[in-house]
Design an enzyme around this catalytic site. Structure first.
Site, PDB file in Angstrom:
ATOM      1  N   ASP A  45     -61.462 -42.575  37.371  1.00  0.00           N
ATOM      2  CA  ASP A  45     -61.588 -41.436  36.453  1.00  0.00           C
ATOM      3  C   ASP A  45     -62.940 -41.438  35.744  1.00  0.00           C
ATOM      4  O   ASP A  45     -63.551 -40.382  35.540  1.00  0.00           O
ATOM      5  CB  ASP A  45     -60.460 -41.466  35.419  1.00  0.00           C
ATOM      6  CG  ASP A  45     -59.099 -41.214  36.035  1.00  0.00           C
ATOM      7  OD1 ASP A  45     -59.059 -40.656  37.145  1.00  0.00           O
ATOM      8  OD2 ASP A  45     -58.088 -41.576  35.409  1.00  0.00           O
ATOM      9  N   LEU A  91     -48.153 -26.018  73.250  1.00  0.00           N
ATOM     10  CA  LEU A  91     -47.776 -26.902  74.346  1.00  0.00           C
ATOM     11  C   LEU A  91     -46.483 -26.427  74.984  1.00  0.00           C
ATOM     12  O   LEU A  91     -45.610 -25.871  74.308  1.00  0.00           O
ATOM     13  CB  LEU A  91     -47.577 -28.335  73.840  1.00  0.00           C
ATOM     14  CG  LEU A  91     -48.798 -29.055  73.258  1.00  0.00           C
ATOM     15  CD1 LEU A  91     -48.379 -30.407  72.702  1.00  0.00           C
ATOM     16  CD2 LEU A  91     -49.877 -29.219  74.310  1.00  0.00           C
ATOM     17  N   LYS A 132     -45.039 -35.960  67.588  1.00  0.00           N
ATOM     18  CA  LYS A 132     -45.154 -34.513  67.345  1.00  0.00           C
ATOM     19  C   LYS A 132     -44.694 -34.239  65.918  1.00  0.00           C
ATOM     20  O   LYS A 132     -43.497 -34.259  65.629  1.00  0.00           O
ATOM     21  CB  LYS A 132     -44.310 -33.721  68.335  1.00  0.00           C
ATOM     22  CG  LYS A 132     -44.524 -32.219  68.216  1.00  0.00           C
ATOM     23  CD  LYS A 132     -43.735 -31.458  69.260  1.00  0.00           C
ATOM     24  CE  LYS A 132     -44.043 -29.973  69.184  1.00  0.00           C
ATOM     25  NZ  LYS A 132     -43.782 -29.386  67.865  1.00  0.00           N
ATOM     26  N   LYS A 331     -39.318 -32.726  73.166  1.00  0.00           N
ATOM     27  CA  LYS A 331     -38.661 -32.413  71.901  1.00  0.00           C
ATOM     28  C   LYS A 331     -37.341 -33.170  71.757  1.00  0.00           C
ATOM     29  O   LYS A 331     -36.592 -33.348  72.718  1.00  0.00           O
ATOM     30  CB  LYS A 331     -38.380 -30.900  71.804  1.00  0.00           C
ATOM     31  CG  LYS A 331     -39.616 -30.020  71.916  1.00  0.00           C
ATOM     32  CD  LYS A 331     -40.478 -30.086  70.679  1.00  0.00           C
ATOM     33  CE  LYS A 331     -39.864 -29.372  69.502  1.00  0.00           C
ATOM     34  NZ  LYS A 331     -39.863 -27.899  69.651  1.00  0.00           N
ATOM     35  N   CYS A 449      -3.277 -43.598  44.634  1.00  0.00           N
ATOM     36  CA  CYS A 449      -3.782 -42.741  45.711  1.00  0.00           C
ATOM     37  C   CYS A 449      -4.098 -43.547  46.971  1.00  0.00           C
ATOM     38  O   CYS A 449      -4.897 -44.483  46.931  1.00  0.00           O
ATOM     39  CB  CYS A 449      -5.039 -42.013  45.241  1.00  0.00           C
ATOM     40  SG  CYS A 449      -5.698 -40.869  46.467  1.00  0.00           S
TER      41      CYS A 449
END
Length: 691
Positions: A45, A91, A132, A331, A449
């Site tokens: 800084d 592509l 990709k 893909k 339960c």
């Protein structure tokens, strides 16, 4: 990174400015590209402010590659079209293994690779394999090593000028490294947002009550195409280089892998998840290897890219239509898909959490057929405005539980129905409650339960609870799945013969567990309360309850106001305790537990009321660090004066004593208008000055 160059004096502003730019760019490269910061923030800084001042005093010293130019220029009225010197082509895609084998065969045939009698290639093609990325493709233009322009892909021929926005991306160098740089270099790559940065951005969006982004790709694209570069500068964008458009003034590298290595030497960020492989099998092995680590990567990818590695072979293969013959995108199965939401049910978790679940028309997404997806909680259903009958976007990534991302509102039918949270547990019929300030609704039948049975038994047997040695998770699983134990009370009905028949449970183990159960019958009230597994009631609170009331019945029948009188019990804890004992199923199990021959503990009278003092009837909360008193000292002094010291701030709090580094309790007290005192104020309070 070493900084060996001598620091020039301020009396030479041009030399000093060049030195400052170099220091800051080195720091940026170490921080944003290497992820190895070597300059403290304060020093960075200081150097940055000095450079800003120098450029302000000497405008002729401002250069396009100066780090001060990253903050963004004036707001643009729109994006200027940019015609690409070399087209930014898309592509062709492959999805199945057969597509990849066919691609390799086409390439090998076109290059005249030799095959054996069986048709197998004996001289396999060399490929460069990369990830990709799921981001936004851009082109970066450098002239004599200096960044001059950035543009989006657009239609492949003409894109949009996003130069000022791209200047704000810290991982993109404004000046290339090295003494030898080309006259012109068009770098092709992807702007993206890392997962952690995306999460932080959405946190800021929520805090500012602004629209959240659906996914990192949308966030990256929306951030890059801001008309105001100052907004882009606030967005945590990253970049990876992976291709080339135009190169003038230097020879093109012989291979694609050499190009990426050269990019790294120039200071451009290049992803390390890449490899050179041979033939179709090498391609498929790379794809599977990446698929295994996909979810652990810090950014989203939607596949991998294969490129013939040798540049001369790329030139021989050429292009077809708008795609290169020498490359293919492999893909992954789509992670998002559309389907119809036919119903919304709820499921009960091990701790009683009630989660809305979308019942879907079957849809293939993320490599699997999905019929159910989580909706997380009631608030999420409302926030996303998801209704029964909607067409919804379903996302499934790897092993992550499928979720409904949102609804397609323009396909909403007229009879789409809003979700209504049930009031009773679908498993045990106990009441469903949602505590204030909590997003999760819960079944209150904790001991009864069936959905919570294993968790309740495991907690009941813990060392700090009834300490039933030998009752581990695997034994609990068997006992529950064989329907031998329904509630903790059933544990004390188990016999030797039953236990000895359990899988991998020898006679000695059975006898040891029976001995532990017998020992557990003799406990303390505090341990028993803790063993019940009441939400928000830990070991310390259980001890406070036992000490305050002396016996169990007064606790079970206490009102919320009476519970609030207990040390460190605030509104949320009091409400949780009250709800637990208000559920009849829980009371039934407790009666079974303290039936003759079961669990016993010594009981006594309730703790005597605190002596009346100057703070009798007052509730005080301590937060932060006091200068001279420990928390325990202050608490002891307050209780001696008749005050109740609570652990949380509520409307019933009379005073908050705040020291250094006070947090959310102080903020809540100020919001509620509760008097806040420091240590001096505490002493005045104890002296009877209640102000």
């Amino acid at each position: 990174m070493a900084r060996t160059q001598a620091e020039p004096p301020a009396s030479q502003p041009d030399v000093r400015a060049a030195w400052l730019r170099d220091q800051l760019e080195r720091a940026n490269y170490a921080y944003y590209v290497l992820d190895q910061p070597d300059l403290p923030d304060a020093e960075y800084d200081r150097l940055f402010r000095e450079l800003q001042q120098l450029e302000s005093d000497h405008p002729d010293l401002v250069t396009p590659d100066s780090p001060t130019q990253r903050v963004g220029g004036a707001v643009a009225s729109g994006f200027t079209p940019v015609v690409h010197d070399a087209p930014m082509l898309s592509l062709n895609n492959g999805f199945a293994d057969d597509d990849i084998v066919a691609f390799d065969k086409r390439v090998a045939d076109a290059l005249g690779k030799t095959t054996d009698l069986a048709g197998s290639v004996t001289d396999p093609v060399e490929y460069a394999c990369e990830l990709k990325f799921d981001g936004l493709a851009i082109s970066l233009r450098y002239e004599h090593g200096v960044f001059v322009q950035a543009s989006t892909r657009g239609d492949g021929t003409t894109g949009e000028d996003v130069t000022e926005n791209v200047r704000t991306i810290r991982s993109i160098p404004l000046k290339l490294k090295g003494d030898r740089v080309p006259a012109v270099l068009d770098v092709r790559g992807e702007v993206l947002m890392f997962k952690r940065d995306f999460a932080r951005l959405n946190e800021r969006q929520r805090a500012a009550e602004q629209r959240e982004f659906a996914n990192p790709r949308n966030a990256a694209a929306g951030s890059l195409r801001q008309l105001d570069p100052k907004i882009t500068a606030q967005r945590p964008l990253s970049f990876f280089a992976y291709g080339i458009g135009v190169l003038d003034g230097m020879p093109m590298p012989d291979t694609h892998s050499a190009l990426l290595d050269w990019y790294e030497a120039l200071g451009l960020p290049v992803n390390r998840e890449r490899a050179v492989v041979y033939g179709a099998q090498g391609l498929l092995d790379f794809f599977r290897k990446v698929g295994e680590k996909r979810e652990s990567l810090p950014y989203d990818i939607d596949g991998v890219v294969y490129k013939v590695n040798r540049r001369d072979e790329q030139d021989r293969l050429g292009f077809v239509s708008r795609a290169p013959r020498f490359a293919l995108a492999h893909k992954f199965p789509a992670q998002e898909a559309l389907t119809k939401l036919v119903a919304i049910g709820v499921q009960v978790g091990r701790t009683g959490a009630i989660t809305p679940v979308a019942r879907l028309e079957p849809v293939f997404v993320g490599g699997a057929t999905v019929t159910n997806a989580t909706l997380h909680n009631e608030d999420e259903v409302r926030r996303k405005d998801i209704r029964i009958g909607d067409t919804v976007i379903v996302r499934r990534a790897g092993d992550v539980i499928p979720e409904v991302v949102g609804a397609v509102l323009d396909r909403r039918p007229a009879d789409a129905a809003e979700f209504v949270m049930p009031t009773e547990c679908p498993v045990c019929g106990s009441k469903i409650e949602r505590l204030p300030d909590e997003a999760i609704a819960r079944c209150t039948g904790g001991l009864f339960c069936p959905a919570q049975r294993k968790q309740a038994l495991w907690h009941f047997a813990q060392r700090r609870a009834l300490d039933i040695d030998g009752l581990g998770e695997k034994i609990i699983d068997q006992l529950v799945e064989l329907n031998l134990v329904r509630t903790p009370a059933d544990l004390f009905n188990l016999g030797f013969a039953t236990l000895a028949e359990l899988d991998r449970f020898a006679e000695k183990s059975a006898q040891n567990l029976l001995d532990s159960l017998e020992k557990a019958k003799h406990t303390t009230l505090a341990r028993f309360i803790y063993a019940l597994g009441i939400r928000h009631v830990g070991e310390s609170t259980a001890k406070d309850l036992a000490k305050h009331f002396g016996s169990l019945d007064p606790i079970m029948n206490a009102t919320i106001d009476e519970l609030l009188e207990v040390n460190d019990v605030g509104p949320i804890v009091a409400e949780s305790i009250h709800q637990f004992f208000a559920e009849e199923h829980n009371r039934t199990v407790i009666e079974q537990l303290r039936a003759p021959g079961k669990v016993t503990w010594p009981e006594g009278p309730p703790a005597p009321k605190a002596p009346q003092g100057v703070l009798a009837g007052k509730t005080v909360v301590l937060t932060g660090t006091l200068p001279n008193l420990t928390r325990d000292d202050a608490k002891e002094m307050l209780e001696a004066a008749g005050a109740k010291v609570a652990g949380s701030v509520s409307k019933k709090t009379d005073y908050v004593i705040a020291g250094a580094e006070a947090g959310s309790k102080l903020a809540k007290a100020e919001a509620l208008g509760i008097p806040v005192l420091d240590e001096d104020g505490l002493h005045q309070l104890l002296e009877g000055n209640t102000r």
